[in-house]
Design an enzyme around this catalytic site. Structure first.
Site, short mmCIF file in Angstrom:
data_model
loop_
_atom_site.label_atom_id
_atom_site.label_comp_id
_atom_site.label_asym_id
_atom_site.label_seq_id
_atom_site.Cartn_x
_atom_site.Cartn_y
_atom_site.Cartn_z
N HIS A 199 -6.46 9.45 -0.26
CA HIS A 199 -7.16 9.39 1.03
C HIS A 199 -6.38 9.95 2.22
O HIS A 199 -6.86 9.86 3.35
CB HIS A 199 -7.62 7.95 1.30
CG HIS A 199 -6.52 6.94 1.28
ND1 HIS A 199 -6.20 6.22 0.15
CD2 HIS A 199 -5.63 6.55 2.22
CE1 HIS A 199 -5.19 5.41 0.42
NE2 HIS A 199 -4.82 5.60 1.67
N HIS A 237 0.85 -1.19 0.00
CA HIS A 237 0.00 0.00 0.00
C HIS A 237 0.88 1.24 0.00
O HIS A 237 1.54 1.54 0.99
CB HIS A 237 -0.92 -0.02 1.22
CG HIS A 237 -1.84 1.16 1.27
ND1 HIS A 237 -2.85 1.36 0.36
CD2 HIS A 237 -1.87 2.23 2.10
CE1 HIS A 237 -3.48 2.49 0.65
NE2 HIS A 237 -2.90 3.04 1.70
N ASP A 269 0.95 5.09 -0.12
CA ASP A 269 0.22 6.36 -0.05
C ASP A 269 0.97 7.42 -0.84
O ASP A 269 2.14 7.68 -0.56
CB ASP A 269 0.12 6.83 1.41
CG ASP A 269 -0.81 5.94 2.22
OD1 ASP A 269 -1.94 5.73 1.78
OD2 ASP A 269 -0.38 5.46 3.30
N ASP A 298 1.55 -1.28 4.47
CA ASP A 298 2.02 -0.01 3.91
C ASP A 298 3.49 -0.12 3.46
O ASP A 298 4.33 -0.57 4.23
CB ASP A 298 1.93 1.11 4.96
CG ASP A 298 0.49 1.45 5.30
OD1 ASP A 298 -0.43 0.81 4.74
OD2 ASP A 298 0.28 2.34 6.14
N ASP A 332 -7.84 1.22 1.95
CA ASP A 332 -7.57 2.22 2.99
C ASP A 332 -8.51 3.43 3.05
O ASP A 332 -8.49 4.14 4.05
CB ASP A 332 -6.11 2.70 2.87
CG ASP A 332 -5.57 3.27 4.17
OD1 ASP A 332 -6.13 2.92 5.24
OD2 ASP A 332 -4.62 4.07 4.15
ZN LIG Z 1 -3.35 4.78 2.75
#
Ligand SMILES: [Zn+2]
Length: 1158
Positions: free
Chosen positions: A591, A193, A195, A444, A307
C-alpha cells in the site's frame, strides 16, 4: 499413481464473478481453496485437427474459422444434450451460416482480392452462442439481502461536528452494572506494522528495524507464555527466515504451535486495495500462503489490514476463497465509522454485491477510530490511550502529543491506571454488539528493541493482573492474537467457529465497498488513485508478462514431459526467475508501492525490481517459446547470451518507456513468432520496425499477408529514412504460437500508408516521408477515420474526437488553503480548467489497410486515436493512447474528459480490481475530490439505449462529475507534502503512456430480439428494465474480452538473423478456445517441496468465470467464442480421454464435482 489424481471442484463460491477452483484432494499443496492443482499431463493439448483441411488458399482463413466453430458446436452439442431445442436451433443456424458463407464466397473473393482485405476480415459468427442460462445471473431479479454501502452514502449528511474527546464520533457513556451478568472480555493484540518500503526501501527497513523486531520476538515471547504477537508480511518474514539458524526456526515453530505467534493474512504484503488488479492480489496471497505451507505448515485464518487507504470487497472475496474466516479493516471514511458505531454495526458479514445467498460472507471487524496506533485503539479518548503506549514513557524517543505521558505501572498507581484503561475499554465496547473488546497494541515498526518489549508487555501484564484479580470489575483482560479475538467473539455470540454466517449470528450483512477514504475534514485520499502513473502502468506490464511467462512455462514443462527425453531447457533456472518476478510483483502491491506514496528513492527501488523482472520474464518467454516452436526437439539449445528468439520491445531503463527494436530484413526470409497469451483464438494487429518499406509478409504456409507500411517518426513531422513500421493482422490460436515470415521484395499485398498533416493557421513541413503520399491541405478539411465497425469524426483544429462523443483535456490546480494536494490527497482548487494549448497543435492523420489513426501533439500530451481495420474484437473499440509529460508543471493535474450525450445523470460505474463492477453515484453533498474513484480496468456510463465504456490498461482515478461525462486523471505533479508522513511532494514525474479503449455499445431492444427468429440464441436475456439503484452491474462479453485484449497484447519475437539456426513451426496447445466468459487467470507451476526448489509436477489452474450483461447486442461483435454454461473441457493428451469439468450448476448456484480419471 499419476493416473489416480482426481480433480474435484471446490464450490463454496458460485457467484457472478466467481473463481472456480478445484483442489486435488490428495495433493492439496496449500490451503487456499481458490487454487486448483492439476497434474500437467491432465490437461489439454490434443494436437489440433482444425487446420490444413481446406485447400482453397483464399478463403482458407475464413473456412478454418468455420471449422473451429463447427468443432465448438460439436462440443456444445454434447454439453447441451439435454436441451434439444437449443441444439436444433444451433444446428439450423450453422447450416444457414455455412450456406451464407458459401453463397457469398465468389463475390467476396473477388472484391476482397482487389481491395486486399482477405486477411483483415476473419470470419466471425454474426451472433455469439449464449445459452440462456448464462444470462440468468445478470438478469435475475434482485432481492435485497444485504445493507448496501450506496444506500448508506445516500443517507448520511457527511457533516463533521466536533464529537468531543472522540473528535469524529460522540460521547459514550455506560452504567457501572452493565457487565454484572456477563463480564467484559478484553483481547489486547500486539502488532507491528512493517511497510515493505515507504520512507526507506524494503531492504533498509529490514536491516534497520524488521530483523530486530523478529529476533526480539523469538526471545521475548518465550519469556512468558501469556505474551502474544501477530505478523502479516511474509515478504519480510521469509527474508528473515532465510537468515536464521535451525534453533531459531524451531523456536518460531514452537511459538506458532503454542498460539503465541499468529501469521495473520499471510500475503506477501498488505496490499493496496484500490489500484491493484485481482491477478496480482491472488498472486501475492498465493506466494505468501505457499511459503507458509512449505515452511511452517500454517494456514492463516484471519486477515489483518490496518493501513490500506480504503477497502475493496474483492479483497474480502479473495480472503474468503483462500480459506480465511475473519478479517479486520481500518481506513474507512470517518462519517461511515461514526454511523456504524451508532448502529453497533462495526462488525458485520461482508457479502459480495452479486451474491443472493451467503456463500461469500466473511466476518469483518471495522476499527472505530482514527488510526491503528495505541492512542486510537484502546478507546475513544486518545489523550488517555496514549498514556498506555509505554514506548512513549518519558525519556524515550517518542512522546504523547496530548502532553500527558504514560507512567510505569507500580503497585501504587495500578489501581488508578487500571480503572482509567478499563473505562476506555468499556466505552469502546459500547460501540459493539458483544461484550468482547479488541484493543490492538502497536504501531509502525514497533517492538524493535528488547526494552520496548518489556515496557509494553510488563506494564500491560500488571494492569491485566490487577483487573483480573478484582471480580467486582467484571473484566477478563489478556493478550491475544487476532484469531483469538474472533474465536472468543464467535463463542460468546453462539456462532460457528469456522466462519459461516449461520443460525444465531447477531451481525448484519453488508455489501459494497469503502472508497473513497477520508480520514478528516475534506481530506479525501483520491490522489493516490493516480500518483506515479508511470509505475502503475509498469505494474500491469509486469503482470501481463508474468502471466504470459507462467502459462508458457507450464505448457513447456508439459510438452517436455511428452517429449520423454532429458532436455537442455532451463526448467530450474526459469523457475527461479518466475519466483523472483512473483515476489517483485507481490512487493509492488504493497500500500505504499503501487499507490505511489513512497519516497523518491523507494520508488526507484520498486521500479528497478519491476524492470529487472520484466527483463527476466522475457527470458522465460523466449526460451520456452523456442522449445515449443521446434519441430525437432533434439536440436534445442539454451544459451542465455545468444537467444534464438528476441522480444522486439525493449525498455532501456526502469524510468523510460519501452521502444521497439529494428529488425533487419533481407531477401532471406526472417521469422517472427507471435505468442497469444489469452485463452481465445485471436486476430490482432502487430507492428514491427524493419529496415525497408519493400517487404513481403507470409504466413507459415507461405501465403502472403496484407501488410501496411507506416513511417517511423523521429520527430512529429520528421520521418526516419532508414526505419519503417510494418503492421499486419496476426491470427494466433489460443495460448498458441503463430509464425510469420518477412523478407525484402516487392509485394502486392503490402501497402504504404497515406498521411495528412493539419495545423490551424500554420505551416507544416514534413521531411523524410518521400516514400509516402503526404497531403498538407491549406484550408480546413473535415477529418474522419473509419473501419468496418466505426467512423470517428475528429476536429481539424484539435485532432480530438467531436460530435456525439467529445474528448477534452483539463487541468486541476491545488487549493490555496493550508492543506494542499500531495501523493495521497486530492485537494483541487475547484472545477477543472480547460486545457488550451499555447500554440495550435499539429495533427497527423494516417490511413492504411490495417489501421488508421489520428495523432495530435500538444505541449503536454501526444494523443492518438486508432482504429483497427479488423472485423473482430479489436475493430470494435477506439484505441486511445496518451503520452503525457508534465515535468515542467507545478501543482497541476491533467485529466482526459470524455463528454457524451448519454443521459447517465449522476450514475456511473467503476470496476474494483478488474474483478467486479461497483455502481457509483456522484453526490453534490460531497466535495469534488470525494467523487473520484479508483478505476483498475474500466469505467462506464449508460442510459436505456447505450453504454459508453472506457477500458484502461493502468489504474487511475476516475469520476463522472456531470451527466454523460467521464474523466480520468492521467498524471499529477505536486510541490508539497500532504501531511500523511511521506514528507515530500510528487515531483519525480516521467514521460508516461496511458492506454485506453473506448467502446460504445447499443443495448438490445426488445424488438431486435423478437424479430431475429432462429437467431435468438440469447433468448431469455431480454434486457429487463433494471432498477436504477441495482447494487451491481456487469460489463458486456465484448467489453470483458476487449479488456483482456488491451491488457494482454500479443507478444512478438523475431528469430536471430541466421535462419539455419531456427526454423520455427506454429504451436497450438488447445483444441479450441475457452468459452467467452471463462478467463484463464493463471496456470502457475507449483514449487517443489525441496529447499530452494525448482518446479514440481503440479500447477495451479486458476479460472475466473465472468459475469456479463446479456442486454447488449451480441450481433457482429467479432467474438469467436461461445459461452458453455460454465463448462470447460480439458483434454488428456496421453490417453485421449476427455474430461468435462462443470464449473457450476445454474439452478440454486450449487457446484458440481468434476472428476478426471483416466
Ligand atoms: Zn503501511
Amino acid at each position: 499413481t499419476m493416473a489416480q489424481y482426481c480433480i474435484s471442484l471446490h464450490v463454496d463460491c458460485v457467484g457472478k464473478n466467481d473463481f472456480k477452483m478445484k483442489i486435488s484432494r490428495q495433493f492439496t499443496v496449500f490451503g487456499s481453496a481458490i487454487f486448483c492443482v492439476v497434474v500437467f499431463s491432465l490437461y489439454l493439448m490434443l494436437d489440433h485437427l482444425q487446420l490444413d483441411r481446406i485447400k482453397n488458399p483464399i478463403n482458407e482463413e475464413r473456412l478454418q474459422n468455420l471449422v473451429i466453430l463447427q468443432d465448438k458446436i460439436d462440443h456444445l452439442e454434447r454439453l447441451l444434450a439435454e436441451n434439444n431445442k437449443i441444439i436444433a436451433n444451433i444446428r439450423d443456424s450453422v447450416t444457414n451460416l455455412r450456406k451464407s458463407v458459401n453463397n457469398d464466397k465468389g463475390p467476396l473473393e473477388a472484391k476482397n482480392l482487389s481491395q486486399g482485405l482477405v486477411d483483415l476480415l476473419p470470419f466471425a459468427p454474426i451472433w455469439v452462442l449464449i445459452p440462456s442460462e448464462d444470462c440468468q445471473f445478470s438478469a435475475q431479479t434482485y432481492s435485497k439481502a444485504a445493507d448496501e454501502m450506496l444506500d448508506v452514502y445516500d443517507m448520511l449528511s457527511f457533516d463533521n461536528p466536533d464529537g468531543g474527546v472522540w473528535k469524529q464520533g460522540f460521547d459514550i457513556s455506560y452504567e457501572e452494572n452493565e457487565w454484572d451478568q456477563e463480564p467484559l472480555q478484553v483481547v489486547v493484540v500486539p502488532h507491528s506494522h512493517n511497510d515493505p518500503g515507504w520512507l526507506k526501501t524494503f531492504d533498509d527497513y529490514y536491516r534497520d528495524q524488521t530483523q530486530h523486531i523478529l529476533n526480539n520476538m523469538v526471545v521475548k515471547l518465550h519469556e512468558d507464555e501469556r505474551r502474544k504477537m501477530i505478523w502479516s508480511e511474509i515478504s519480510y518474514f521469509s527474508k528473515w527466515w532465510n537468515n536464521i539458524d535451525i534453533q531459531k526456526k524451531d523456536a518460531v515453530k514452537k511459538l506458532i504451535e503454542r498460539g503465541q505467534l499468529e501469521m495473520a493474512t499471510g500475503g506477501w504484503v498488505m496490499p493496496d486495495e484500490a489500484n491493484t488488479h485481482y491477478f496480482a492480489l491472488i498472486d501475492q496471497l498465493l506466494e505468501g500462503h505457499q511459503w507458509l505451507e512449505r515452511n511452517l505448515g500454517v494456514k492463516p485464518k484471519t486477515a489483518w489490514a490496518v493501513d490500506p487507504f480504503g477497502h475493496s470487497p474483492t479483497q474480502a472475496y479473495l480472503f474468503k476463497q483462500a480459506g480465511l474466516s475473519n478479517m479486520l479493516i481500518q481506513r474507512v471514511h470517518y462519517s461511515i465509522k461514526k454511523h456504524f458505531a451508532t448502529q453497533k454495526t462495526l462488525e458485520f458479514f461482508w457479502r459480495q454485491n452479486w451474491d443472493q445467498e451467503s456463500s461469500t460472507d466473511i466476518l469483518c471487524h471495522m476499527m472505530p477510530f482514527y488510526s491503528y496506533d495505541v492512542p486510537h485503539t484502546c478507546g475513544p479518548d486518545p489523550k488517555i490511550c496514549c498514556q498506555f503506549d509505554f514506548k512513549r514513557l518519558p525519556g524515550g524517543r517518542i512522546s504523547c502529543p496530548w502532553r500527558i505521558p504514560p507512567q510505569v505501572i507500580t503497585s501504587d498507581n495500578v489501581q488508578q491506571r487500571a480503572h482509567m484503561l478499563l473505562d476506555q475499554y468499556r466505552k469502546k465496547s459500547k460501540l459493539f454488539m458483544s461484550k468482547v473488546v479488541l484493543a490492538p497494541l502497536g504501531d509502525d515498526f514497533r517492538y524493535t528493541d528488547a526494552q520496548e518489549w518489556d515496557q509494553q508487555f510488563n506494564n500491560y501484564q500488571k494492569l491485566f493482573d490487577y483487573m483480573n484479580s478484582h471480580p467486582e470489575l467484571n473484566v477478563q483482560a489478556q493478550f491475544g492474537t487476532i484469531s483469538d479475538y474472533f474465536e472468543i467473539l464467535r463463542k460468546v455470540t453462539g456462532m460457528d467457529q469456522a466462519g459461516m454466517n449461520k443460525g444465531v449470528s447477531p451481525f448484519p450483512v453488508l455489501s459494497g465497498d469503502f472508497f473513497t477514504y477520508a480520514d478528516r475534514d475534506d481530506h479525501y485520499w483520491s490522489g493516490y488513485f493516480t500518483s506515479r502513473p508511470f509505475y502503475k502502468r509498469m505494474d500491469r506490464m509486469l503482470e501481463s508478462h508474468l502471466r504470459a511467462a507462467e502459462i508458457l512455462y507450464s505448457l513447456t514443462l508439459a510438452n517436455i514431459k511428452m517429449f520423454g527425453k532429458p532436455s537442455n531447457y532451463p526448467a530450474v533456472e526459469n523457475y527461479k526467475l518466475l519466483t523472483e518476478a512473483r515476489r517483485n510483483l507481490g512487493l509492488f502491491q504493497h500500500h505504499d508501492a503501487i499507490t505511489g506514496t513512497g519516497k523518491d528513492w523507494v520508488v526507484v527501488d520498486y521500479g528497478t525490481r519491476l524492470f529487472h523482472s520484466i527483463l527476466n520474464l522475457k527470458r522465460v518467454i523466449v526460451s520456452s517459446a523456442h522449445w515449443l516452436v521446434l519441430d525437432d526437439k533434439n536440436i534445442y539449445t539454451y544459451d542465455p547470451a545468444k537467444p534464438l528468439l528476441q522480444i522486439d520491445e525493449v525498455q532501456p531503463a526502469q524510468d523510460v518507456l519501452p521502444h521497439k527494436t529494428v529488425i533487419k530484413i533481407s531477401a532471406t526470409p526472417r521469422s517472427v513468432v507471435v505468442y497469444n497469451p489469452i485463452e481465445q483464438a485471436r486476430s490482432s494487429v502487430i507492428s514491427i520496425y524493419v529496415t525497408t518499406p519493400h517487404i513481403r509478409v507470409l504466413t507459415a504456409q507461405g501465403r502472403p499477408v496484407i501488410a501496411q507500411i507506416t513511417a517511423v517518426w523521429e520527430h512529429f513531422t520528421q520521418a526516419s529514412t532508414e526505419v519503417f513500421q510494418v503492421s499486419f493482422v496476426a491470427h494466433v490460436p489460443p495460448l498458441g504460437l503463430a509464425v510469420y515470415q518477412m523478407s525484402e521484395g516487392v509485394e502486392l499485398h503490402t501497402e504504404l500508408a497515406h498521411y495528412m498533416f493539419l495545423k490551424k493557421g500554420g505551416h507544416v513541413s514534413v521531411t523524410g516521408a518521400e516514400q509516402f503520399r503526404v497531403a498538407i491541405p491549406q484550408e480546413t478539411v473535415p477529418v474522419s477515420v473509419e473501419n468496418p465497425h466505426l467512423q470517428l469524426f475528429v476536429s481539424s483544429t484539435t485532432g480530438l474526437l467531436e460530435h456525439s462523443i467529445k474528448v477534452d483535456f483539463v487541468w486541476y490546480g491545488t487549493t490555496s488553503n493550508k492543506d494542499k494536494s500531495g501523493a495521497y490527497l486530492f485537494l483541487p482548487d475547484g472545477e477543472a480548467k480547460k486545457y488550451s494549448p499555447s500554440r495550435p497543435p499539429v495533427i497527423r492523420v494516417t490511413k492504411g489497410p490495417v489501421f488508421s489513426e489520428v495523432t495530435t501533439t500538444f505541449t503536454h500530451i501526444t494523443h492518438t486515436l486508432r482504429l483497427y481495420n479488423i472485423q473482430g474484437v479489436d475493430g470494435q473499440a477506439v484505441e486511445i493512447c496518451n503520452t503525457v509529460d508534465i515535468r515542467g508543471e507545478f501543482n497541476q493535474e491533467i485529466a482526459m474528459r470524455i463528454t457524451s450525450d448519454i443521459n447517465s445523470m449522476n450514475r456511473f460505474f467503476t470496476d474494483l480490481n478488474g474483478f467486479q463492477v461497483q455502481p457509483r453515484r456522484t453526490m453534490s453533498k460531497l466535495p469534488l475530490q470525494a467523487n473520484f474513484y479508483p478505476m483498475t480496468s474500466m469505467a462506464y456510463l449508460e442510459d436505456s439505449n447505450r453504454r459508453l465504456t472506457l477500458l484502461t490498461a493502468q489504474s487511475l482515478g476516475a469520476a463522472s462529475l456531470k451527466s454523460g461525462q467521464l474523466e480520468v486523471i492521467m498524471d499529477r505533479r505536486l510541490n508539497q507534502d500532504d501531511n500523511r508522513g511521506l514528507g515530500q511532494g510528487v515531483l519525480d514525474n516521467k514521460i508516461t503512456a496511458n492506454s485506453f479503449r473506448l467502446l460504445l455499445e447499443p443495448r438490445n431492444s426488445a424488438q431486435e430480439v423478437t424479430t431475429v427468429g432462429v437467431w435468438v440464441w440469447v433468448y431469455g436475456c431480454i434486457p429487463l428494465l433494471r432498477e436504477n439503484n441495482a447494487p451491481f452491474s456487469y460489463p458486456s462479453l465484448l467489453s470483458h474480452i476487449s479488456c483482456t485484449y488491451l491488457n494482454h497484447p500479443l507478444i512478438q519475437m523475431a528469430t536471430s538473423v541466421d535462419p539455419a539456426l531456427l526454423t520455427p513451426v506454429p504451436h497450438s496447445p488447445l483444441t479450441s478456445s475457452f468459452p467467452c466468459d471463462i478467463h484463464l487467470v493463471n496456470l502457475r507451476t507449483i514449487q517443489s517441496q525441496e529447499e530452494g526448489g525448482g518446479p514440481s509436477e503440479q500447477a495451479a489452474l486458476i479460472l475466473h468465470r465472468k459475469g456479463f450483461d446479456c442486454g447488449f447486442s451480441s450481433r457482429n461483435t467479432g467474438l469467436l467464442c461461445s459461452t458453455t454454461r460454465g463448462k470447460v473441457i480439458l483434454f488428456r493428451q496421453s490417453y485421449k480421454h476427455t474430461c468435462t469439468c462443470s464449473y457450476s450448476k445454474y439452478l440454486g448456484w450449487q457446484g458440481q464435482a468434476c472428476c478426471c480419471l483416466q
